[in-house]
Enzyme design. Structure first.
Site, PDB file in Angstrom:
ATOM      1  N   SER A  22       0.945  -1.167  -0.037  1.00 48.58           N
ATOM      2  CA  SER A  22       0.093   0.057   0.157  1.00 48.58           C
ATOM      3  C   SER A  22       1.022   1.285   0.058  1.00 48.58           C
ATOM      4  O   SER A  22       1.715   1.289  -0.730  1.00 48.58           O
ATOM      5  CB  SER A  22      -0.918  -0.116   1.149  1.00 48.58           C
ATOM      6  OG  SER A  22      -1.962   0.963   1.166  1.00 48.58           O
ATOM      7  N   ASP A  73      -9.791  -5.188  -4.149  1.00 52.87           N
ATOM      8  CA  ASP A  73      -9.173  -4.276  -3.384  1.00 52.87           C
ATOM      9  C   ASP A  73     -10.020  -2.822  -3.517  1.00 52.87           C
ATOM     10  O   ASP A  73     -10.211  -2.181  -4.611  1.00 52.87           O
ATOM     11  CB  ASP A  73      -7.594  -3.836  -3.887  1.00 52.87           C
ATOM     12  CG  ASP A  73      -6.817  -3.078  -2.781  1.00 52.87           C
ATOM     13  OD1 ASP A  73      -7.343  -2.191  -2.102  1.00 52.87           O
ATOM     14  OD2 ASP A  73      -5.586  -3.224  -2.910  1.00 52.87           O
ATOM     15  N   HIS A 101      -7.876  -5.616   0.349  1.00 46.33           N
ATOM     16  CA  HIS A 101      -6.648  -4.786   0.439  1.00 46.33           C
ATOM     17  C   HIS A 101      -5.314  -5.388   1.239  1.00 46.33           C
ATOM     18  O   HIS A 101      -4.260  -5.065   0.866  1.00 46.33           O
ATOM     19  CB  HIS A 101      -6.727  -3.400   0.899  1.00 46.33           C
ATOM     20  CG  HIS A 101      -5.768  -2.626   0.981  1.00 46.33           C
ATOM     21  ND1 HIS A 101      -5.113  -2.061  -0.328  1.00 46.33           N
ATOM     22  CD2 HIS A 101      -5.090  -1.802   2.000  1.00 46.33           C
ATOM     23  CE1 HIS A 101      -4.053  -1.185   0.180  1.00 46.33           C
ATOM     24  NE2 HIS A 101      -4.106  -0.791   1.405  1.00 46.33           N
TER      25      HIS A 101
END
Length: 324
Positions: free
Chosen positions: A172, A259, A298
């Site tokens: 991320s 995601d 995610h």
């Protein structure tokens, strides 16, 4: 009530523009410490009883908390050992993964801990840390500072790991730190052995525009000026799409189709930028999607039963990897 809500809705963009620090906090979310009440000095409380907690000092007035998890094969030897043993263990015949986490939470976040366990079982040392301003690390968050912290930890690992491979894994927001770091390492001709990007974006502007938090303002007149320009003016770019053009090492991108935080299309777009880049002409570049039906979203790619095979095929099998 409707008039009041409308007034608040209109006021927030002006407040963000007048106080850029608000937008910076929303990008980093370092004040969100989840899980709460965790003692970061005691990784064993999270089931990591082959992990040691260090503190390193990248710069004056900056201290960062670091966890070093040894491969599961060294679990028995690690019991009761202290700082010197763990440092020496980096020189044992196992590869090392430097893990750079995303925004919010700490190095003790649940999904992060579960990934450390998977990687440890597969035969890797895992070194992770909280950037300045996160967890129990001291300092003020900034993109430059986060990148320098990562560089400091990488150099600390290389000084102890001998000829063992060192891989960098970013997740991320951590993918932005990772590409900043690896670009710098390649420019000084000390690249890592590979770069792994999990749920990456192209750059912070495109990610902010796609983030679920921005949905209610995406079509607000002047959205870019109020929100995105404020991020850029605060010195936050995390330009993965530019960095990959200067990276010369193998690249693996992992992204789940479902995601909801970093849209799948941004990870695919980054791959499409990297794959034809001249800097990768002598290296592998691979994109691995995870079907939306798997529900990895995610931060749950570590649950994939295919992950060990993917890493083994891309990185090669660690010499002492566990049989499974």
């Amino acid at each position: 009530m409707l008039i009041w809500l409308l007034a608040v809705y209109i006021a927030i963009p002006f407040l963000v523009k007048l106080c850029p620090s608000i937008q910076v906090k929303l990008v980093f979310l370092n004040f969100v410490r989840v899980p709460y009440f965790i003692d970061l000095k005691r990784p064993q409380d999270q089931g990591l009883n082959h992990t040691y907690n260090y503190y390193l000092q990248p710069e004056e007035d900056v201290t960062i908390g670091v966890w070093h998890t040894v491969p599961t094969a060294l679990w028995k030897d690690a019991q009761g050992k202290g700082h010197p043993w763990y440092e020496d263990a980096l020189g044992s015949n196992y590869p090392v993964i430097l893990y750079l986490h995303g925004n919010a939470g700490t190095r003790g976040g649940d999904h992060r801990v579960e990934l450390y366990k998977v990687l440890s079982f597969l035969g890797y040392h895992v070194v992770t840390f909280d950037y300045r301003g996160w967890g129990d690390s001291v300092g003020t968050p900034s993109e430059r500072g986060m990148t320098y912290d990562a560089l400091h930890v990488f150099d600390w690992i290389k000084a102890r790991s001998g000829d063992n491979p060192v891989y960098i894994w970013g997740h991320s927001l951590g993918t932005g730190v990772a590409t900043n770091l690896v670009r710098r390492l390649c420019e000084r001709e000390t690249p890592p052995d590979a770069l792994i990007l999990e749920s990456p974006f192209t750059n912070i502007r495109e990610e902010a525009r796609s983030h679920p938090f921005s949905v209610i303002y995406r079509y607000f007149p002047g959205f870019d000026w109020f929100f995105l320009d404020t991020i850029t003016m605060s010195g936050i770019k995390f330009a993965n799409d530019e960095n990959v053009k200067y990276i010369s090492c193998s690249l693996l991108i992992l992204h789940a189709e479902d995601d909801p935080v970093v849209p799948f299309h941004l990870g695919k777009k980054l791959y499409n930028i990297a794959a034809p880049s001249r800097s990768f002409r002598d290296y592998k570049v691979q994109f691995v999607p995870f079907h939306r039906d798997l529900g990895y979203r995610h931060k749950y790619i570590y649950r994939s039963p295919e992950l060990p095979r993917i890493l083994r095929e891309f990185l090669g099998k660690p010499q002492h990897a566990q049989r499974h």
